[in-house]
Design a protein around this motif. Structure first.
Motif, mmCIF file in Angstrom:
data_model
loop_
_atom_site.group_PDB
_atom_site.id
_atom_site.type_symbol
_atom_site.label_atom_id
_atom_site.label_comp_id
_atom_site.label_asym_id
_atom_site.label_seq_id
_atom_site.Cartn_x
_atom_site.Cartn_y
_atom_site.Cartn_z
ATOM 1 N N LEU A 138 92.714 -17.399 6.730
ATOM 2 C CA LEU A 138 92.630 -16.454 7.835
ATOM 3 C C LEU A 138 93.878 -16.621 8.681
ATOM 4 O O LEU A 138 94.167 -17.724 9.164
ATOM 5 N N GLY A 139 94.651 -15.524 8.830
ATOM 6 C CA GLY A 139 95.907 -15.631 9.544
ATOM 7 C C GLY A 139 96.103 -14.524 10.558
ATOM 8 O O GLY A 139 95.405 -13.500 10.554
ATOM 9 N N TYR A 140 97.079 -14.746 11.440
ATOM 10 C CA TYR A 140 97.483 -13.745 12.421
ATOM 11 C C TYR A 140 98.966 -13.480 12.210
ATOM 12 O O TYR A 140 99.789 -14.404 12.283
ATOM 13 N N ALA A 141 99.302 -12.236 11.914
ATOM 14 C CA ALA A 141 100.675 -11.860 11.577
ATOM 15 C C ALA A 141 101.397 -11.288 12.789
ATOM 16 O O ALA A 141 100.864 -10.432 13.493
ATOM 17 N N ILE A 142 102.605 -11.791 12.998
ATOM 18 C CA ILE A 142 103.527 -11.221 13.973
ATOM 19 C C ILE A 142 104.729 -10.733 13.174
ATOM 20 O O ILE A 142 105.681 -11.464 12.956
ATOM 21 N N ASP A 143 104.589 -9.499 12.645
ATOM 22 C CA ASP A 143 105.568 -8.914 11.733
ATOM 23 C C ASP A 143 105.738 -9.814 10.511
ATOM 24 O O ASP A 143 104.814 -9.964 9.731
ATOM 25 N N ARG A 144 106.872 -10.484 10.367
ATOM 26 C CA ARG A 144 107.153 -11.281 9.176
ATOM 27 C C ARG A 144 106.724 -12.740 9.316
ATOM 28 O O ARG A 144 106.967 -13.543 8.409
ATOM 29 N N THR A 145 106.112 -13.120 10.395
ATOM 30 C CA THR A 145 105.613 -14.482 10.593
ATOM 31 C C THR A 145 104.094 -14.485 10.537
ATOM 32 O O THR A 145 103.446 -13.683 11.203
ATOM 33 N N LEU A 146 103.541 -15.385 9.728
ATOM 34 C CA LEU A 146 102.090 -15.497 9.579
ATOM 35 C C LEU A 146 101.658 -16.909 9.966
ATOM 36 O O LEU A 146 102.115 -17.896 9.380
ATOM 37 N N ILE A 147 100.788 -16.998 10.954
ATOM 38 C CA ILE A 147 100.180 -18.267 11.356
ATOM 39 C C ILE A 147 98.760 -18.278 10.793
ATOM 40 O O ILE A 147 97.986 -17.362 11.063
ATOM 41 N N TYR A 148 98.413 -19.296 9.996
ATOM 42 C CA TYR A 148 97.148 -19.236 9.279
ATOM 43 C C TYR A 148 96.407 -20.577 9.283
ATOM 44 O O TYR A 148 96.993 -21.647 9.465
ATOM 45 N N ALA A 149 95.097 -20.476 9.079
ATOM 46 C CA ALA A 149 94.228 -21.624 8.832
ATOM 47 C C ALA A 149 93.561 -21.408 7.491
ATOM 48 O O ALA A 149 93.400 -20.265 7.036
ATOM 49 N N LEU A 150 93.187 -22.498 6.834
ATOM 50 C CA LEU A 150 92.538 -22.372 5.536
ATOM 51 C C LEU A 150 91.582 -23.538 5.310
ATOM 52 O O LEU A 150 91.677 -24.580 5.960
ATOM 53 N N GLY A 151 90.656 -23.356 4.388
ATOM 54 C CA GLY A 151 89.708 -24.403 4.063
ATOM 55 C C GLY A 151 88.841 -23.970 2.902
ATOM 56 O O GLY A 151 88.690 -22.776 2.612
ATOM 57 N N GLY A 152 88.282 -24.962 2.204
ATOM 58 C CA GLY A 152 87.438 -24.630 1.064
ATOM 59 C C GLY A 152 86.984 -25.861 0.322
ATOM 60 O O GLY A 152 86.883 -26.960 0.870
ATOM 61 N N VAL A 153 86.719 -25.680 -0.973
ATOM 62 C CA VAL A 153 86.241 -26.761 -1.830
ATOM 63 C C VAL A 153 87.414 -27.350 -2.590
ATOM 64 O O VAL A 153 88.349 -26.636 -2.969
ATOM 65 N N ALA A 154 87.391 -28.678 -2.787
ATOM 66 C CA ALA A 154 88.507 -29.367 -3.439
ATOM 67 C C ALA A 154 87.980 -30.346 -4.477
ATOM 68 O O ALA A 154 86.839 -30.824 -4.388
#
Length: 249
Positions: A138-154
């Protein structure tokens, strides 16, 4: 007569000014500057990454003859590849990503556990062979910059060894463990197709209770816990990048 001439000159001057005002302007029209295009993160992508892993691996072997404990850091290099898909809605980016990394993490040590009447020296080792994960992003885009968080099974594939250097006895095991990972990062699109990222990830594979094969004592119960902290950089290629959307006002 003089007054008549002055009046004629004044009327001619006024008429000239009115005619000049009606002529088309010779000033050039302003140059049209198109609005800057808005980058879209929607699409499939694949890439490679490399980084460092810092973790903790604990190995505990209880027994009636000996109790052995191995608690050491689990540090090394990690690197591999990933593939995923992003879908952008306004400034929000939703994605799913799969990743596989080989690791050079592990440790080895010598120790002498408390054995009562015996005084044995043991060599123990723990190695992490690979890590894989499936994560939501899940990320928030500021044009060409994406700030994101992620998580899941490993998942993590590991091998452990315990050798009695005094008697030649020992055991070994190899298993794949399931856990979870969480993290976040920043990604930047250098072109419509190429992006670079830097991210942090925490992996936790919990506590595993299993049985190893000891060629001296037979089956031996042991317990291990495993965590990883990973910092890495990556380079990705975005397939079929759509043309940037031009904002209209």
């Amino acid at each position: 007569m003089r007054n008549f001439l002055l009046s004629t000159v004044a009327l001619a001057a006024l008429a000239g000014q009115a005619f000049a005002a009606d002529l088309p302007s010779r000033k050039e029209a302003p140059v049209y500057i198109a609005p800057a295009p808005i980058y879209s993160w929607t699409g499939f992508y694949a890439g490679v990454d490399i980084g460092g892993s810092w973790g903790n691996a604990n190995l505990w072997v209880p027994g009636t003859i000996y109790t052995f404990s191995h608690n050491a850091t689990n540090n090394g290099v990690i690197g591999g590849g990933f593939i995923g898909y992003n879908y952008q809605v306004n400034n929000f980016v939703f994605g799913l990503q799969g990743e596989f990394d080989g690791t050079g993490t592990g440790n080895s040590r010598y120790t002498a556990p408390a054995l009562g009447l015996f005084n044995y020296v043991y060599q123990s080792s723990f190695n992490q062979n690979w890590i894989a994960s499936i994560d939501g992003r899940l990320g928030y885009a500021i044009d060409r910059t994406l700030i994101y968080a992620l998580g899941g099974v490993a998942w993590s594939d590991n091998s452990a060894h315990l050798n009695n250097l005094s008697t030649g006895a020992g055991w070994s095991t190899n298993n794949t463990r399931t856990g979870y990972d969480v993290g976040g990062g920043v990604e930047y699109a250098f072109t419509n197709n190429w992006t670079g990222r830097i991210e942090y990830r925490y992996y936790n594979f919990g506590t595993d209770n299993t049985t190893g094969i000891d060629n001296y004592l037979g089956n031996t119960f042991y317990r291990t816990t495993l965590t990883n902290n990973v910092v890495r950089v990556g380079l990705a290629y975005k397939f079929g990048a759509p043309e940037p959307v031009v904002a209209k006002y």
